[in-house]
Design an enzyme around this catalytic site. Structure first.
Site, PDB file in Angstrom:
ATOM      1  N   ASP A  31       2.527 -11.492  -1.662  1.00 47.11           N
ATOM      2  CA  ASP A  31       1.091 -11.712  -1.453  1.00 47.11           C
ATOM      3  C   ASP A  31       0.831 -12.230  -0.043  1.00 47.11           C
ATOM      4  OD1 ASP A  31      -1.576 -11.835  -2.019  1.00 47.11           O
ATOM      5  OD2 ASP A  31      -1.454 -13.575  -3.342  1.00 47.11           O
ATOM      6  N   ASN A  79      -4.688  -2.883  -8.731  1.00 48.80           N
ATOM      7  CA  ASN A  79      -4.895  -2.641  -7.294  1.00 48.80           C
ATOM      8  C   ASN A  79      -5.753  -1.400  -7.006  1.00 48.80           C
ATOM      9  OD1 ASN A  79      -1.660  -3.957  -6.200  1.00 48.80           O
ATOM     10  ND2 ASN A  79      -3.674  -4.935  -6.177  1.00 48.80           N
TER      11      ASN A  79
HETATM   12  C1  FPP Z   1      -0.593  -8.261  -1.278  1.00 49.37           C
HETATM   13  O1  FPP Z   1      -1.201  -8.536  -0.068  1.00 49.37           O
HETATM   14  C2  FPP Z   1       0.299  -7.150  -1.231  1.00 49.37           C
HETATM   15  C3  FPP Z   1       0.148  -5.981  -1.932  1.00 49.37           C
HETATM   16  C4  FPP Z   1      -1.063  -5.453  -2.523  1.00 49.37           C
HETATM   17  C5  FPP Z   1       1.323  -5.181  -2.148  1.00 49.37           C
HETATM   18  C6  FPP Z   1       1.669  -4.394  -0.964  1.00 49.37           C
HETATM   19  C7  FPP Z   1       3.089  -4.531  -0.720  1.00 49.37           C
HETATM   20  C8  FPP Z   1       3.644  -4.055   0.369  1.00 49.37           C
HETATM   21  C9  FPP Z   1       2.921  -3.328   1.443  1.00 49.37           C
HETATM   22  C10 FPP Z   1       5.083  -4.116   0.480  1.00 49.37           C
HETATM   23  C11 FPP Z   1       5.570  -2.751   0.068  1.00 49.37           C
HETATM   24  C12 FPP Z   1       6.847  -2.782  -0.566  1.00 49.37           C
HETATM   25  C13 FPP Z   1       7.571  -1.672  -0.751  1.00 49.37           C
HETATM   26  C14 FPP Z   1       8.766  -1.764  -1.608  1.00 49.37           C
HETATM   27  C15 FPP Z   1       7.219  -0.385  -0.146  1.00 49.37           C
HETATM   28  P1  FPP Z   1      -2.781  -8.660  -0.132  1.00 49.37           P
HETATM   29  O2  FPP Z   1      -3.327  -7.406   0.441  1.00 49.37           O
HETATM   30  O3  FPP Z   1      -3.229  -8.956  -1.521  1.00 49.37           O
HETATM   31  O4  FPP Z   1      -2.997  -9.888   0.803  1.00 49.37           O
HETATM   32  P2  FPP Z   1      -4.249 -10.862   0.807  1.00 49.37           P
HETATM   33  O5  FPP Z   1      -4.244 -11.559  -0.534  1.00 49.37           O
HETATM   34  O6  FPP Z   1      -3.955 -11.788   1.933  1.00 49.37           O
HETATM   35  O7  FPP Z   1      -5.467 -10.018   1.037  1.00 49.37           O
END
Ligand code: FPP
Length: 251
Positions: A31, A79
């Site tokens: 996160d 998501n």
């Molecule tokens: C949360 O950050 C992250 C995600 C929604 C997952 C995305 C994960 C990655 C890009 C890593 C990918 C991994 C692989 C194995 C390809 P957020 O967008 O929720 O952050 P915020 O809460 O600060 O907005």
């Protein structure tokens, strides 16, 4: 009640010399990508791009640290509520990750596993994922579990439905259903329960992640944003885990 909790049976146990063993299964809620980008006045996708780099480093470190199973929450079933452009960016990064990294991971002995309804993703991505699963299926190193379009409640609903169908067909006695039956229907069947769950970015939530599998997990919430997480921070997390006293409901 008789048997001890199933989770305790497979969990990390002291090493041969009596020293505490490391966690067999580490799961991570990655996160903070968006906040990492915002702090730098960059678009959110820049944070996700850095997030993929962090994931790459952490997978490498997990092997070196002797972690048997590493589960990463890459895309939850919730998501999809994000703007279409961000969802497309995340799918693009996933596609790139598989194309760019799977060969190196395969050579390093990593076995890929995917949990979640990944078949609902675009057909080209499903084909890539299936190829990556097949390419690494015989490996015996770290198991990298990527949660894609995953939600624990859906997983439990599906497991329940399949057990109910077996009961309806007369193959299973409802009175005989125990934890092992449920486990055998989960996407994680055959994997050890989660020993250590890490969430980055200072949030204290489970967000529908591995609710059954984390029954006895140690929870670690770290302030670092996911793009800043790396092998050293993973090693620190294992040190923290080693200091925890796990009792599994006993004394
Ligand atoms: C949360 O950050 C992250 C995600 C929604 C997952 C995305 C994960 C990655 C890009 C890593 C990918 C991994 C692989 C194995 C390809 P957020 O967008 O929720 O952050 P915020 O809460 O600060 O907005």
């Amino acid at each position: 009640m008789s048997a001890p909790p199933h989770a305790a049976a497979d969990a990390a146990t002291p090493g041969a010399g009596g020293e505490p063993a490391g966690p067999r299964h580490v799961a991570i809620i990655m996160d903070g990508n968006g906040r990492w980008a915002k702090k730098r006045r960059l678009p959110r996708v820049a944070g996700h791009r850095k997030g993929v780099e962090a994931a790459r480093n952490v997978v490498r470190a997990a092997g070196d640290l002797g972690i048997e199973v590493l589960t990463l929450y890459a895309f939850s079933s919730e998501n999809w509520r994000r703007p279409a452009e961000e969802v497309a960016d995340l799918m693009g990064l996933l596609r790139h990750f598989i194309l760019a990294d799977i060969e190196e991971l395969a050579q390093a002995g990593v076995r890929l596993r995917v949990i979640g309804e990944y078949r609902a993703l675009s057909p080209d991505l499903v084909r890539l994922i299936d190829g990556a699963l097949a390419r690494t299926a015989d490996n015996r190193g770290t198991t990298l579990v990527v949660a894609l379009n995953y939600g624990a409640q859906n997983e439990l609903v599906e497991a329940t439905r399949r057990l109910a169908e077996r009961c309806a067909r007369g193959e299973l006695d409802p009175a005989a259903i125990g934890p092992a039956h449920i486990e055998s229907e989960l996407a994680t069947h055959g994997l050890p329960p989660v020993d250590l769950l890490i969430r980055t970015s200072g949030e204290h939530r489970l967000s529908n992640f591995l609710l059954w599998q984390c029954a006895y997990a140690e929870l670690l919430f770290v302030d670092a944003l996911w793009p800043d997480f790396d092998g050293d921070r993973l090693a620190q997390a294992l040190d923290d885990f080693a200091r925890r006293e796990r009792r599994f409901g006993g004394l």
